[in-house]
Design a protein around this motif. Structure first.
Motif, PDB file in Angstrom:
ATOM      1  N   LYS A 185     -54.586  10.244  16.219  1.00 10.06           N
ATOM      2  CA  LYS A 185     -53.148  10.544  16.273  1.00 10.06           C
ATOM      3  C   LYS A 185     -52.377   9.410  16.947  1.00 10.06           C
ATOM      4  O   LYS A 185     -51.271   9.067  16.533  1.00 10.06           O
ATOM      5  CB  LYS A 185     -52.913  11.852  17.034  1.00 10.06           C
ATOM      6  N   GLU A 186     -52.988   8.836  17.993  1.00 17.20           N
ATOM      7  CA  GLU A 186     -52.344   7.730  18.698  1.00 17.20           C
ATOM      8  C   GLU A 186     -52.170   6.530  17.776  1.00 17.20           C
ATOM      9  O   GLU A 186     -51.147   5.848  17.809  1.00 17.20           O
ATOM     10  CB  GLU A 186     -53.181   7.344  19.914  1.00 17.20           C
ATOM     11  N   GLN A 187     -53.195   6.289  16.951  1.00 16.93           N
ATOM     12  CA  GLN A 187     -53.093   5.188  15.998  1.00 16.93           C
ATOM     13  C   GLN A 187     -51.979   5.445  14.984  1.00 16.93           C
ATOM     14  O   GLN A 187     -51.252   4.532  14.590  1.00 16.93           O
ATOM     15  CB  GLN A 187     -54.429   5.017  15.256  1.00 16.93           C
ATOM     16  N   GLU A 188     -51.821   6.699  14.578  1.00 18.70           N
ATOM     17  CA  GLU A 188     -50.759   7.042  13.639  1.00 18.70           C
ATOM     18  C   GLU A 188     -49.384   6.827  14.267  1.00 18.70           C
ATOM     19  O   GLU A 188     -48.444   6.406  13.587  1.00 18.70           O
ATOM     20  CB  GLU A 188     -50.910   8.502  13.185  1.00 18.70           C
ATOM     21  N   LYS A 189     -49.265   7.098  15.571  1.00 14.36           N
ATOM     22  CA  LYS A 189     -47.990   6.877  16.252  1.00 14.36           C
ATOM     23  C   LYS A 189     -47.604   5.408  16.231  1.00 14.36           C
ATOM     24  O   LYS A 189     -46.421   5.068  16.125  1.00 14.36           O
ATOM     25  CB  LYS A 189     -48.077   7.376  17.697  1.00 14.36           C
ATOM     26  N   ASP A 190     -48.606   4.524  16.347  1.00 11.70           N
ATOM     27  CA  ASP A 190     -48.314   3.091  16.288  1.00 11.70           C
ATOM     28  C   ASP A 190     -47.718   2.720  14.935  1.00 11.70           C
ATOM     29  O   ASP A 190     -46.780   1.917  14.850  1.00 11.70           O
ATOM     30  CB  ASP A 190     -49.585   2.281  16.545  1.00 11.70           C
ATOM     31  N   PHE A 191     -48.274   3.309  13.863  1.00 13.53           N
ATOM     32  CA  PHE A 191     -47.716   3.064  12.529  1.00 13.53           C
ATOM     33  C   PHE A 191     -46.290   3.601  12.445  1.00 13.53           C
ATOM     34  O   PHE A 191     -45.397   2.953  11.890  1.00 13.53           O
ATOM     35  CB  PHE A 191     -48.582   3.732  11.459  1.00 13.53           C
ATOM     36  N   ASP A 192     -46.085   4.792  13.008  1.00  9.08           N
ATOM     37  CA  ASP A 192     -44.751   5.392  12.956  1.00  9.08           C
ATOM     38  C   ASP A 192     -43.734   4.533  13.700  1.00  9.08           C
ATOM     39  O   ASP A 192     -42.583   4.406  13.268  1.00  9.08           O
ATOM     40  CB  ASP A 192     -44.789   6.805  13.557  1.00  9.08           C
ATOM     41  N   SER A 193     -44.141   3.946  14.835  1.00  9.17           N
ATOM     42  CA  SER A 193     -43.228   3.077  15.590  1.00  9.17           C
ATOM     43  C   SER A 193     -42.846   1.854  14.770  1.00  9.17           C
ATOM     44  O   SER A 193     -41.683   1.446  14.731  1.00  9.17           O
ATOM     45  CB  SER A 193     -43.885   2.637  16.905  1.00  9.17           C
ATOM     46  N   LEU A 194     -43.845   1.254  14.096  1.00  8.87           N
ATOM     47  CA  LEU A 194     -43.569   0.079  13.267  1.00  8.87           C
ATOM     48  C   LEU A 194     -42.667   0.441  12.100  1.00  8.87           C
ATOM     49  O   LEU A 194     -41.712  -0.289  11.779  1.00  8.87           O
ATOM     50  CB  LEU A 194     -44.883  -0.513  12.762  1.00  8.87           C
ATOM     51  N   LEU A 195     -42.941   1.597  11.467  1.00  9.18           N
ATOM     52  CA  LEU A 195     -42.090   2.034  10.365  1.00  9.18           C
ATOM     53  C   LEU A 195     -40.680   2.315  10.856  1.00  9.18           C
ATOM     54  O   LEU A 195     -39.701   2.067  10.139  1.00  9.18           O
ATOM     55  CB  LEU A 195     -42.683   3.296   9.718  1.00  9.18           C
ATOM     56  N   GLY A 196     -40.568   2.838  12.091  1.00 10.98           N
ATOM     57  CA  GLY A 196     -39.251   3.094  12.651  1.00 10.98           C
ATOM     58  C   GLY A 196     -38.436   1.820  12.790  1.00 10.98           C
ATOM     59  O   GLY A 196     -37.239   1.803  12.499  1.00 10.98           O
ATOM     60  N   ILE A 197     -39.091   0.736  13.225  1.00 10.51           N
ATOM     61  CA  ILE A 197     -38.400  -0.551  13.345  1.00 10.51           C
ATOM     62  C   ILE A 197     -37.934  -1.025  11.976  1.00 10.51           C
ATOM     63  O   ILE A 197     -36.792  -1.461  11.794  1.00 10.51           O
ATOM     64  CB  ILE A 197     -39.319  -1.599  13.994  1.00 10.51           C
ATOM     65  N   PHE A 198     -38.827  -0.941  10.971  1.00  5.97           N
ATOM     66  CA  PHE A 198     -38.452  -1.348   9.619  1.00  5.97           C
ATOM     67  C   PHE A 198     -37.256  -0.539   9.114  1.00  5.97           C
ATOM     68  O   PHE A 198     -36.330  -1.084   8.507  1.00  5.97           O
ATOM     69  CB  PHE A 198     -39.625  -1.172   8.656  1.00  5.97           C
ATOM     70  N   ASN A 199     -37.277   0.768   9.359  1.00  6.98           N
ATOM     71  CA  ASN A 199     -36.201   1.616   8.859  1.00  6.98           C
ATOM     72  C   ASN A 199     -34.883   1.321   9.557  1.00  6.98           C
ATOM     73  O   ASN A 199     -33.815   1.406   8.943  1.00  6.98           O
ATOM     74  CB  ASN A 199     -36.573   3.091   9.029  1.00  6.98           C
TER      75      ASN A 199
END
Length: 857
Positions: free
Chosen positions: A719-733
């Protein structure tokens, strides 16, 4: 004609301002990207100057190969402390000081957690520095340098943010147990006050050597030349006198990894400029659409100019003058807005844990020229086609009521041009993604024109799609908006070209958002599946920042917890094999099979036992690249020059998408410790056969002396690894949101101009009984329908691009997973955005006086 053009613009202030907004935002993104990254690079240059200024030569250990810039956390070879005296005794040496540095020395906050996310700079030097003050990169601002075992100097940012003044006590964790020190000084790294997420802890030399596990050793000797001796000559003399050591310039040594920092900032700059380019590209659609509408509304004006003697060239010059003025003013405003946007982007990075060093704001001439020139050129190019159409207005049109622009000479070819452009775009994308022998950089370079052509092609095709899409997407408006909704649906299809171009601007932003969402979701799923396949352990111990190595003593601390059946860590370093760098992992052969799953291409779990002698496990990719099989000899050379002579005992086939970042070669911990200096563990896996709250609490309690380590269940780790992806996607968005905002201004612009164009029509509707509320509702529904058309086209294009990308990345097990819920949310947001975009045009339409509107021309 110039005076007439300027007067015309002054009479259409709102339309001119709305046209300019698109370019303002696009130029602001480009200017903001350059300003932010130039500021970061300026800080990096100042860090370099502080690190290397005054140092003419660095004497350190010879290395078998140069490490990659991504290997900052790996331990480098040291030299004996006695080398310092040998260097000082040489002629030509003005000053020489011993250098000990570290990037895993963490200052602990009052909650028991490391401050920042790295790098964690640690250093040590001798009291008085023996005349080498200019070679010390850390500059005192308060207090004094440490001179005792329990003293430390920390950086200004940490002292200020964490309220650690001189005299306060701080906990510091380096290569060993956490220890307490007294702050005796505050320092900056050169003249840079903001280090982003980095921290500094400086000790006296003997204490630093002990803390960093380098007792009696030095990382290097920093040397300055006597006056009159050139640095190059000094290095040559040192090399001749000390052949057992490596001598190089301070810049080449790069002991703080600043070249890697600059490369990373360069990557950020390219990414931000790409987002800025998208915003300007969207702005070009809006300018084209706006000018097309205004030119169509000014047919009689252009005809009158032709009647009184204006030539076609003069009409062209008049429209282009307006366009040029809009481009110049918008670009100037965009440059100013870019300063504010740079600060906003910095806040986004900081909130995502990506803060980087900064010094004074850098607003360079290059930023002004590139951003300003790009804004003006794009504006002129977007306005060229409408300007050319304006020249085709005949003088006789001035005498006709309701005169319209003549059709374009190539209007009959639009269908073929659109199809050809789309097919060409698909061909370029297919070659970029699937063509053989292309490097990754070449693929990205080819993808850019392919994506741009695809957007243009779909935009050219979209007028044919407006009517069927409006029929489907406009049904709710007709159903719930009654007569106003029915009129809005028909208005959206009245001029399909105009609606299509307006929707196309939104399509681009939504397409990229959808593409990022689908691709990011695919990476996230692939990441999760890879971890599920690889990790057998119930718990994972790893660095709090997610990537820093952890003290190997942490593994010993959790071994005695009741219920723990096995614990093993994985250490990692770099080696050279077959003339290339590769990552090597050190494991316990007896324990690793219980906590980590090797997927075998050749061999089985019993192959791990061969590691106890001189065996090695290699990945299938590594074996294929170097033609290895079971029993093949393999020689590894560590950076210190130590060699391991091994034989391949097994070939594993790990997931191509490897979130753990493990190496291509695995050896026993005994062989690893013999050749490699990096002892910290990348990960520690804990086998308990089951997870429960009591065991978790007990494990966390045992790890309290290791504040830089955290423990998670395998599920929580995923789940922690998924949060890292979500943070990166948040920056892109957030970056892509600017393109979406630009496109919303396009909808506002089109609707405002449409209200001007339909003034008499709106007056007639009011005269026959339509209320102001119904007028507002009609404009809102028309806006929502346009926004939904753009969102639908965008999602379709985004899914197509994501499907191509995931097919090209299939070798890395990236899945094509459509986040249906996310796309529904995007569609809903587009509808809400349509409502927001309609607020101003709807109010203007509702406030029209029916009598004045009926006599409006």
């Amino acid at each position: 004609m110039t005076k007439a053009a300027l007067k015309g613009m002054s009479g259409r202030k709102l339309r001119t301002a709305l046209t300019a907004l698109a370019i303002v935002l696009g130029v602001a993104m480009v200017a903001g990207a350059y300003t932010l990254t130039d500021t970061m690079l300026g800080a990096a240059d100042q860090l370099s100057k502080a690190s290397y200024g005054g140092t003419d030569a660095v004497v350190n250990a010879k290395q078998a190969f140069d490490r990659s810039f991504a290997s900052d956390s790996l331990t480098t070879p040291t030299i004996p402390g006695a080398a310092l005296g040998k260097v000082r005794a040489l002629p030509g040496v003005a000053a020489a000081i011993g250098d000990v540095t570290d990037d895993q020395t963490k200052i602990i906050d009052r909650k028991g957690k490391p401050i920042g996310t790295g790098p964690f700079f640690g250093g040590g030097h001798e009291s008085g520095t023996h005349g080498g003050e200019s070679m010390v990169p850390f500059k005192l601002t308060q207090g004094r340098w440490p001179s005792g075992r329990d003293e430390v100097v920390i950086d200004t940012g940490t002292s200020k943010d964490q309220r650690f003044p001189i005299g306060s006590s701080v906990q510091i964790k380096s290569h060993g147990p956490e220890q307490r020190f007294r702050v005796v000084g505050i320092a900056n790294f050169g003249s840079v006050q903001s280090l982003g997420t980095a921290t500094i802890a400086v000790f006296d030399l003997p204490r630093a050597q002990q803390l960093f596990g380098k007792a009696g050793q030095l990382d290097g000797v920093l040397v300055s030349a006597k006056r009159g001796i050139a640095p190059k000559q000094l290095r040559a003399d040192l090399s001749a006198a000390l052949p057992q050591f490596r001598v190089q310039s301070a810049e080449a040594d790069d002991r703080f990894g600043l070249d890697g920092l600059k490369q990373f900032i360069g990557i950020i700059q390219k990414a931000l400029l790409a987002f800025g380019g998208v915003s300007i590209f969207v702005g070009a659609f809006i300018i084209f659409n706006t000018l097309s509408i205004t030119v169509a509304q000014r047919v009689r004006e252009f005809a009158m100019l032709r009647t009184i003697g204006a030539s076609r060239r003069q009409v062209l010059a008049s429209v282009l003058t307006e366009t040029l003025v809009v481009g110049i003013v918008a670009s100037l405003l965009g440059l100013l807005a870019g300063l504010g946007l740079a600060k906003m982007l910095d806040a986004v990075f900081r909130s995502s844990g990506l803060a980087l060093p900064q010094s004074g704001l850098v607003f360079s001439l290059r930023t002004i020229l590139v951003a300003f020139g790009l804004g003006v050129i794009v504006t002129l190019l977007a306005g060229l086609a409408p300007a050319l159409r304006a020249t085709r207005v005949s003088p006789v049109a001035a005498m006709r009521e309701g005169a319209v622009l003549p059709p374009s000479r190539i209007s009959g070819w639009f269908g073929r041009i659109a199809a050809t452009t789309t097919l060409l775009a698909v061909a370029i994308l297919a070659y970029a993604l699937f063509g053989g022998g292309l490097k990754i950089g070449t693929r990205f370079i080819l993808m850019a024109p392919g994506v741009l052509l695809l957007f243009v092609g779909v935009a050219l095709l979209s007028p044919r799609l407006v009517k069927p899409l409006a029929g489907v997407l406009g049904w709710p408006s007709e159903r719930f908006g009654r007569s106003a909704g029915r009129l809005a649906r028909r208005n959206a299809t009245r001029n399909p070209g105009r609606t299509a171009v307006t929707a196309a601007a939104l399509m681009i932003g939504v397409a990229l958002v959808a593409f990022v969402a689908v691709l990011g979701n695919g990476f996230k799923k692939s990441n999760t599946h890879a971890l599920e396949r690889q990790v057998r352990a119930e718990y994972v111990v790893y660095g709090r920042d997610g990537f820093s190595p952890i003290d190997p003593a942490a593994a010993g601390a959790v071994k005695s917890v009741p219920g723990v059946a096995g614990v093993t860590g994985i250490a990692q370093d770099e080696a050279r094999a077959f003339g290339k760098r590769t990552k090597v992992d050190g494991v316990d052969p007896a324990a690793v099979g219980r906590v980590f799953r090797f997927e075998w291409q050749k061999g089985n779990d019993s192959s791990l036992q061969q590691l106890n002698s001189s065996g090695a496990i290699v990945t299938k990719t590594f074996a294929d690249d170097h033609h290895l099989k079971i029993g093949s000899p393999l020689e590894l050379t560590s950076v210190s020059g130590a060699k391991l002579h091994l034989r391949v005992g097994g070939v594993s086939d790990p997931p191509a998408f490897d979130p753990l970042g493990l190496g291509d070669v695995t050896v026993s911990k005994a062989n690893y410790d013999h050749a490699f200096k990096t002892k910290e563990d990348r990960f520690t896996f804990v086998d308990t056969n089951a997870t429960n709250a009591a065991t978790t609490r007990a494990l966390e309690q045992r790890l309290k002396p290791f504040p830089d380590a955290q423990i998670k269940t395998a599920a929580a780790f995923r789940k922690e690894q998924e949060k890292d992806f979500d943070s990166l996607l948040g920056i892109f968005n957030v970056m892509l949101a600017l393109a979406v905002i630009v496109s919303l201004f396009g909808i506002v612009n089109t609707l405002v101009l449409s209200v001007f164009e339909r003034t008499r029509e709106l007056g007639m509707l009011r005269a026959v009984g339509m209320t102001r509320r119904q007028v507002r509702r009609m404009i809102r529904h028309e806006s929502v329908i346009t926004a939904l058309i753009g969102a639908t086209l965008g999602i379709a294009v985004g899914l197509f691009l994501a499907a191509l990308a995931t097919a090209a990345l299939s070798q890395y097990s990236v899945e094509f997973v459509v986040p249906v819920g996310t796309l529904i949310v995007f569609t809903f947001i587009a509808a809400i955005a349509g409502v927001v975009a309609a607020i101003l045009p709807a109010r203007r339409a509702a406030r029209l006086d029916p009598l004045n509107a009926l006599q409006y021309e």
